[in-house]
Design an enzyme around this catalytic site. Structure first.
Site, PDB file in Angstrom:
ATOM      1  N   HIS A 314       0.814  -1.228   0.000  1.00 51.08           N
ATOM      2  CA  HIS A 314       0.000   0.000   0.000  1.00 51.08           C
ATOM      3  C   HIS A 314       0.842   1.269   0.000  1.00 51.08           C
ATOM      4  O   HIS A 314       0.416   2.306  -0.513  1.00 51.08           O
ATOM      5  CB  HIS A 314      -0.960   0.013   1.199  1.00 51.08           C
ATOM      6  CG  HIS A 314      -0.310   0.330   2.514  1.00 51.08           C
ATOM      7  ND1 HIS A 314       0.441  -0.600   3.209  1.00 51.08           N
ATOM      8  CD2 HIS A 314      -0.292   1.462   3.260  1.00 51.08           C
ATOM      9  CE1 HIS A 314       0.882  -0.052   4.331  1.00 51.08           C
ATOM     10  NE2 HIS A 314       0.469   1.187   4.384  1.00 51.08           N
ATOM     11  N   ASP A 315       2.064   1.210   0.540  1.00 51.17           N
ATOM     12  CA  ASP A 315       2.916   2.405   0.623  1.00 51.17           C
ATOM     13  C   ASP A 315       4.050   2.399  -0.391  1.00 51.17           C
ATOM     14  O   ASP A 315       5.040   3.116  -0.214  1.00 51.17           O
ATOM     15  CB  ASP A 315       3.508   2.520   2.033  1.00 51.17           C
ATOM     16  CG  ASP A 315       2.684   3.403   2.958  1.00 51.17           C
ATOM     17  OD1 ASP A 315       1.839   4.166   2.457  1.00 51.17           O
ATOM     18  OD2 ASP A 315       2.890   3.326   4.182  1.00 51.17           O
ATOM     19  N   LYS A 318       5.774   5.620  -1.472  1.00 50.71           N
ATOM     20  CA  LYS A 318       6.704   6.366  -0.618  1.00 50.71           C
ATOM     21  C   LYS A 318       8.144   6.249  -1.117  1.00 50.71           C
ATOM     22  O   LYS A 318       8.999   7.051  -0.722  1.00 50.71           O
ATOM     23  CB  LYS A 318       6.607   5.883   0.829  1.00 50.71           C
ATOM     24  CG  LYS A 318       5.407   6.456   1.566  1.00 50.71           C
ATOM     25  CD  LYS A 318       5.442   6.152   3.052  1.00 50.71           C
ATOM     26  CE  LYS A 318       4.278   6.845   3.758  1.00 50.71           C
ATOM     27  NZ  LYS A 318       4.242   6.511   5.209  1.00 50.71           N
ATOM     28  N   HIS A 343       2.064  10.403  -2.358  1.00 50.82           N
ATOM     29  CA  HIS A 343       2.543   9.015  -2.341  1.00 50.82           C
ATOM     30  C   HIS A 343       1.458   7.997  -2.699  1.00 50.82           C
ATOM     31  O   HIS A 343       1.773   6.997  -3.356  1.00 50.82           O
ATOM     32  CB  HIS A 343       3.244   8.681  -1.003  1.00 50.82           C
ATOM     33  CG  HIS A 343       2.346   8.295   0.118  1.00 50.82           C
ATOM     34  ND1 HIS A 343       1.903   9.196   1.049  1.00 50.82           N
ATOM     35  CD2 HIS A 343       1.825   7.092   0.491  1.00 50.82           C
ATOM     36  CE1 HIS A 343       1.146   8.570   1.943  1.00 50.82           C
ATOM     37  NE2 HIS A 343       1.083   7.297   1.628  1.00 50.82           N
ATOM     38  N   HIS A 367      -5.965   4.581   0.680  1.00 54.03           N
ATOM     39  CA  HIS A 367      -5.871   4.277   2.110  1.00 54.03           C
ATOM     40  C   HIS A 367      -5.757   5.512   3.001  1.00 54.03           C
ATOM     41  O   HIS A 367      -5.822   5.386   4.234  1.00 54.03           O
ATOM     42  CB  HIS A 367      -4.727   3.288   2.382  1.00 54.03           C
ATOM     43  CG  HIS A 367      -3.346   3.861   2.243  1.00 54.03           C
ATOM     44  ND1 HIS A 367      -2.708   4.000   1.031  1.00 54.03           N
ATOM     45  CD2 HIS A 367      -2.466   4.303   3.172  1.00 54.03           C
ATOM     46  CE1 HIS A 367      -1.514   4.515   1.224  1.00 54.03           C
ATOM     47  NE2 HIS A 367      -1.338   4.717   2.511  1.00 54.03           N
ATOM     48  N   ASP A 396      -3.758   0.682   8.943  1.00 52.80           N
ATOM     49  CA  ASP A 396      -2.673   1.643   8.738  1.00 52.80           C
ATOM     50  C   ASP A 396      -2.656   2.698   9.839  1.00 52.80           C
ATOM     51  O   ASP A 396      -1.598   3.038  10.379  1.00 52.80           O
ATOM     52  CB  ASP A 396      -2.842   2.298   7.362  1.00 52.80           C
ATOM     53  CG  ASP A 396      -1.713   3.258   7.027  1.00 52.80           C
ATOM     54  OD1 ASP A 396      -0.548   2.832   7.065  1.00 52.80           O
ATOM     55  OD2 ASP A 396      -1.994   4.433   6.741  1.00 52.80           O
TER      56      ASP A 396
END
Length: 463
Positions: A314-315, A318, A343, A367, A396
């Site tokens: 999900h990240d 970044k 991001h 998210h 999260d």
């Protein structure tokens, strides 16, 4: 999942994230791969080695996120610009000094900048070794977790070694450097200079480093390859990824099954979390919380398996954000926060182009959305946010509150819960949050029971 999903296309697509982390123009790893494959064929590598070389070059920067925070800390600078520009210096003392002076602490106070420059000039050799060693070892470790061969891992491990023995991290020289590493380093330099300054500049740079950075015979092999106009024209082809796959895998390729896909997602989550010391283990914890919430809500196993991959990745966006912003201890400026809010957009842009992960891109992109429409990046309302995204959002937020962050220490679970209580139906979904609290209560009860059992048999809990 269709059996037609091939490992080559998956790795090629995911290399885009590594380009972002290194501050390189998108397609750097793919273009380097094209260059390297031709050098490999010119020097007579067999087909299996060409296949391994393909993966090694695409994944050469697997460990690059692991030294980003340290670069920001040491040089007081933007790690992505630093890495982008560092790839253009040839290692000579005058160039290195100019680089340090022009890239250290430009936004810091005069005294901070002066102290940083002095430290770098005093300890430059050890600093460089530390940064490269961290990246190379981490990259090789992750490649093995992704089931690639020892040759691929060794190629990544030795990427920064030089023909004359002045490279890092081990200072090996000549034929002791794996051939994949020798090809990949040359290919990387060619792409950096060709992309920024053109064909002639790339050729001149490679020839100027013959015998120092590069094996002279390999430079000659590249010159033969580079003499063909078609070689350079194809580098600009938007379909280059597929052209390379057709060149390397004309009749066969490895198909990726569900178990392998899980391993790739898990391994790449380590690349994501290595970006910042404050996100160590974050993706895996969010995956764990998301899975427990989904299980509590009665989500079937096959759907939970898919959701775990979404949580792990999900990240991924970044990787495209500088650590000078990610790790900033104080309040972000409006401009910096606007960059942070990009991001999820980066995550979508990466994942939607990876066939195996395209269907999880909406979760990665959503998210940070809120039910009341005050989230980012698109300000979606509750009827535009699906339940899968709501689950990952709750997981999260809970992990973000209960883990260390640059601007505060980790919160106790009780405080995190009290904060999240106020977010129900405005930011987070009540059903997902109820499931999270049930999970926390069950874990707490199990922990209490375990401690009581250990006490009964005379075993004290250890930290």
């Amino acid at each position: 999942m269709s059996n037609s999903l091939h490992l080559s296309e998956l790795v090629s697509a995911i290399s885009t994230a590594l380009d972002m982390t290194e501050g390189q123009p998108i397609g750097h790893c793919v273009r380097s791969c094209w260059i390297g494959i031709h050098i490999g064929q010119e020097i007579g590598l067999r087909d299996q080695d060409i296949s391994d070389l393909y993966y090694m070059i695409l994944l050469k920067d697997l460990g690059c996120s692991s030294n980003a925070a340290r670069i920001c800390q040491l040089y007081l600078t933007d790690d992505q610009k630093f890495k982008h520009d560092f790839k253009k210096i040839n290692g000579s003392l005058p160039q290195a000094l100019r680089f340090v002076l022009s890239h250290t602490g430009l936004q810091a106070s005069l005294s901070e900048r002066f102290q940083a420059i002095i430290k770098i000039l005093q300890d430059g050799g050890e600093i460089a070794k530390e940064l490269i060693e961290t990246r190379c070892h981490r990259g090789a470790e992750i490649a093995l977790k992704m089931r690639f061969s020892q040759k691929v891992a060794e190629g990544i491990l030795n990427l920064d070694e030089r023909w004359n023995g002045t490279g890092l991290p081990s200072g090996v020289s000549g034929d002791d450097i794996p051939v994949f590493s020798r090809i990949a380093l040359l290919s990387q330099v060619v792409d950096v200079f060709h992309t920024s300054e053109g064909r002639h500049a790339a050729l001149e740079e490679v020839k100027s480093r013959s015998g120092t950075w590069f094996e002279p015979d390999m430079v000659k092999a590249f010159e033969k390859v580079a003499s063909k106009d078609e070689f350079w024209e194809t580098i600009k082809d938007p379909d280059l990824e597929n052209i390379i796959q057709d060149l390397v895998f004309p009749t066969h390729d490895i198909t990726v099954d569900e178990d392998y896909l899980d391993d790739i997602a898990s391994a790449f989550a380590k690349v994501i979390d290595a970006k910042s010391p404050f996100t160590h283990g974050h993706s895996e914890r969010v995956m764990g919380y998301s899975d427990l919430i989904a299980q509590q809500m009665g989500v079937p196993y096959h759907k939970r398996r898919w959701l775990r991959r979404a949580a792990l990745l999900h990240d991924i966006g970044k990787l495209g954000i500088s650590n000078s912003i990610l790790d900033k201890p104080g309040k972000l400026t409006d401009e910096e926060f606007a960059i942070i809010k990009m991001h999820p957009v980066f995550s979508v842009n990466i994942l939607k182009n990876i066939i195996a992960f395209a269907d999880i891109s909406p979760i990665a992109g959503g998210h940070h959305e809120r039910l009341d429409g005050k989230g980012y990046p698109h300000g979606l309302n509750d009827n535009e946010i699906d339940m899968d995204t709501r689950i990952v959002t709750v997981a999260d937020i809970f992990d973000a509150l209960t883990a260390d962050r640059p601007y505060r220490a980790a919160m106790p679970v009780e405080k995190a819960i009290s904060i999240m209580d106020e977010m129900v139906d405005s930011a987070i979904d009540s059903q997902c949050y109820k499931a999270l609290k049930s999970v926390i209560q069950e874990v707490s009860a199990l922990n209490t029971s375990l401690q009581e059992t250990l006490a009964k048999v005379g075993i004290k809990e250890t930290a």
